[in-house]
Design a protein around this motif. Sequence first.
Motif, PDB file in Angstrom:
ATOM      1  N   TYR A  13       2.308  21.795  58.652  1.00  0.00           N
ATOM      2  CA  TYR A  13       2.304  23.022  57.862  1.00  0.00           C
ATOM      3  C   TYR A  13       1.454  22.814  56.605  1.00  0.00           C
ATOM      4  O   TYR A  13       1.350  21.706  56.069  1.00  0.00           O
ATOM      5  N   ARG A 312      12.059  19.479  35.643  1.00  0.00           N
ATOM      6  CA  ARG A 312      12.488  19.461  37.028  1.00  0.00           C
ATOM      7  C   ARG A 312      13.149  20.775  37.452  1.00  0.00           C
ATOM      8  O   ARG A 312      12.884  21.290  38.525  1.00  0.00           O
ATOM      9  N   ASP A 313      13.980  21.323  36.579  1.00  0.00           N
ATOM     10  CA  ASP A 313      14.736  22.511  36.977  1.00  0.00           C
ATOM     11  C   ASP A 313      13.894  23.770  36.869  1.00  0.00           C
ATOM     12  O   ASP A 313      13.029  23.887  36.000  1.00  0.00           O
ATOM     13  N   GLY A 314      14.193  24.721  37.745  1.00  0.00           N
ATOM     14  CA  GLY A 314      13.556  26.020  37.661  1.00  0.00           C
ATOM     15  C   GLY A 314      14.008  26.758  36.405  1.00  0.00           C
ATOM     16  O   GLY A 314      15.023  26.434  35.793  1.00  0.00           O
ATOM     17  N   TRP A 326      20.080  28.908  37.312  1.00  0.00           N
ATOM     18  CA  TRP A 326      19.028  29.129  38.309  1.00  0.00           C
ATOM     19  C   TRP A 326      19.691  29.298  39.668  1.00  0.00           C
ATOM     20  O   TRP A 326      20.540  28.483  40.050  1.00  0.00           O
ATOM     21  N   ALA A 333      22.001  27.814  46.674  1.00  0.00           N
ATOM     22  CA  ALA A 333      22.102  26.806  45.625  1.00  0.00           C
ATOM     23  C   ALA A 333      22.114  27.477  44.267  1.00  0.00           C
ATOM     24  O   ALA A 333      21.444  28.501  44.060  1.00  0.00           O
ATOM     25  N   ILE A 335      22.352  26.315  39.931  1.00  0.00           N
ATOM     26  CA  ILE A 335      22.526  25.308  38.870  1.00  0.00           C
ATOM     27  C   ILE A 335      22.890  26.061  37.598  1.00  0.00           C
ATOM     28  O   ILE A 335      22.163  26.976  37.187  1.00  0.00           O
TER      29      ILE A 335
ATOM     30  N   ARG B  36      10.936  17.839  48.531  1.00  0.00           N
ATOM     31  CA  ARG B  36       9.624  17.709  47.897  1.00  0.00           C
ATOM     32  C   ARG B  36       9.687  16.896  46.593  1.00  0.00           C
ATOM     33  O   ARG B  36       8.856  16.031  46.343  1.00  0.00           O
ATOM     34  N   ALA B  37      10.702  17.198  45.776  1.00  0.00           N
ATOM     35  CA  ALA B  37      10.782  16.501  44.484  1.00  0.00           C
ATOM     36  C   ALA B  37      11.039  15.013  44.689  1.00  0.00           C
ATOM     37  O   ALA B  37      10.405  14.157  44.059  1.00  0.00           O
ATOM     38  N   LYS B  90      17.430  18.472  45.277  1.00  0.00           N
ATOM     39  CA  LYS B  90      16.858  19.356  46.289  1.00  0.00           C
ATOM     40  C   LYS B  90      16.591  20.743  45.713  1.00  0.00           C
ATOM     41  O   LYS B  90      15.802  21.489  46.240  1.00  0.00           O
ATOM     42  N   LEU B  91      17.290  21.103  44.682  1.00  0.00           N
ATOM     43  CA  LEU B  91      17.329  22.503  44.306  1.00  0.00           C
ATOM     44  C   LEU B  91      16.008  23.070  43.795  1.00  0.00           C
ATOM     45  O   LEU B  91      15.581  24.100  44.271  1.00  0.00           O
ATOM     46  N   PRO B  92      15.367  22.422  42.841  1.00  0.00           N
ATOM     47  CA  PRO B  92      14.273  23.126  42.196  1.00  0.00           C
ATOM     48  C   PRO B  92      13.076  23.394  43.093  1.00  0.00           C
ATOM     49  O   PRO B  92      12.275  24.244  42.774  1.00  0.00           O
ATOM     50  N   SER B  94      12.647  25.002  45.630  1.00  0.00           N
ATOM     51  CA  SER B  94      12.545  26.331  46.210  1.00  0.00           C
ATOM     52  C   SER B  94      11.845  27.317  45.284  1.00  0.00           C
ATOM     53  O   SER B  94      11.508  28.411  45.687  1.00  0.00           O
ATOM     54  N   VAL B  95      11.661  26.944  44.018  1.00  0.00           N
ATOM     55  CA  VAL B  95      11.059  27.895  43.100  1.00  0.00           C
ATOM     56  C   VAL B  95       9.571  27.637  42.941  1.00  0.00           C
ATOM     57  O   VAL B  95       9.032  27.606  41.856  1.00  0.00           O
ATOM     58  N   ARG B 106       7.513  25.399  55.943  1.00  0.00           N
ATOM     59  CA  ARG B 106       8.108  24.115  55.627  1.00  0.00           C
ATOM     60  C   ARG B 106       9.608  24.147  55.874  1.00  0.00           C
ATOM     61  O   ARG B 106      10.171  23.212  56.439  1.00  0.00           O
TER      62      ARG B 106
END
Lengths: 378, 175
Positions: A13, A312-314, A326, A333, A335, B36-37, B90-92, B94-95, B106
């Motif tokens: 992909y 790291r965090d959105g 988030w 998920a 956070i 990915r992270a 794993k979380l971030p 997706s954004v 993916r």
Amino acid sequence: MKTTDDLRAALSYASPSSTPDTIGMIAKGRRIRAARRAVAGFAAVTVAAAVGLFTALQPGSGPDQPVPPVAGGAPNPVLVAAYSSMATEAPVKFDPLRRTLNVGWIPAGLGAQYAEITPWEQTFGGHDAAYVNGGPDIGLVVTVLARKRPVTDFSDGALGLPRFAVAKPTEPVNGAAAECLTDPKVPGSCPAIRWQYAPDAWARVSYAGSAGATPAQAAAVARRVAESVTLTKDQTVRMPFTLSGKLAGMTVTRTSTQIYSTAGNHGEAWSATVQLAPAGTVVKPTDDLLQVGLFVDVMLVPGDPSGRIKDRDGQPNTTVNGHPAWRAADGTAVIVFGASGTRSAVGYPDGHGDATAAYADVALLAHPADPSAWQPLK
Amino acid sequence: MLARAGRRGAEEEFAEFVEANHSRLLHLADLLIGDRARAEDLLQTVLIRTYLRWSKVRQDNPIGYVRAALSNARTDWWRRGGGRERPTEKLPESVVPDVAAWVVDRDAVQRSLAALTARERAVVVLRYFEALSESEIAQTLGIAPGTVKSTSARALGKLRISPELSTPTPMGEQE
């Protein structure tokens, strides 16, 4: 998907382009190299001094003589069960909410200590003081398996050893037959030792670090740790949060706690994780527990009450209980940033579930900063 | 002076290697790890180790070295990994703002691969993404060629019934 060609196409992909930080890698590599040289120099001086002193005190001493004593003590008491009485039998399954592993002695300077319990094993470990992220894996790992679990349950690699080490009989550990895991290329190496701590129940210690500058010293540390390992009366695992409602009825399949002596990953002081499977789930040893059900993960970064890992965090895209949060687009998920000063997350790794609804069943302690004041999960 | 000049030359060579192969290696790490992270973290760590051993690795097979290091990153340490296995990481991922199609493709692949064990996953990725032979995979993973064959068959069996990838026609080898 009809053919393996389809599989090839699926695996290929399109990925976003990446820009490697090559300069950063080289800079970090240089720092690691410099740190290694400094550690090696210090170790060489220390070993030379110790050997000199030892030789002076023990005329005629040779390479088979005991190594000098190593400084050490008890692990963080939050992460091991306090010793009360020795269990003579191991269970066929551990309860992830009950801690029974006691480790009485570890070498000094072990940071980022952690403990993990699954139905099949309990683990305690930590980083060596000289560990540098990106450098060699050095530290201590102690693992005890449940009764009837085979030695193949231990991961392929042990600290200080190549992936496929050679097992050789060695002196018993607390009266039980034991095996050294050795690197065939390093005479006298025994950085890992395994033995049956109870009938049909295996334990393994592996060590590589500052207190093991020579193969004999590393072996001595591994043995001393091994001889301090016991299974004792069970004690409740405590967490910085409690569960209620639907989550309280779910099956706990894994608990994990890590406490840093200095600021750890992203600066956190500790992190605590619980993995939950649907009520009544009977997990199998072959299950990947990280992929089953949902997880609750809470971490604390002292001095940063925002609870958000900036790099790291959105960006927060919603609020939960009045806190910025988030939420993944598919809702699996969430956070929550800053609740009780923590970063608290709930997620369904298999991509099925409403994480925000699950989060409603998680109650953070009002003042979770001190792990010794945590509470039973439910 | 000569040593310094030599080191600079080796560093330039290492930098060229990284820049030429980073995207593919990151894709490989993403397939092997499923996050990915964490894949970025792992690749970064492996490449730093590669740098530290570059004088030996450069003369042999740098890609093979990195590939093996990524595939075998499941020692005692990586199992817990000093926090590197923490599932919240794993979380971030997706954004990712503007790569929706990538995320969809993916995710479908990753959900299917999630049904595999670590070894099955590594065998599938090395076989069908990296196009390695069974003996090359055996060498990379340190397992017997027969184990590669049986592991591959078992993994393909699981992928065949994956809801993300399944079709009415069974998957078969076309080689």
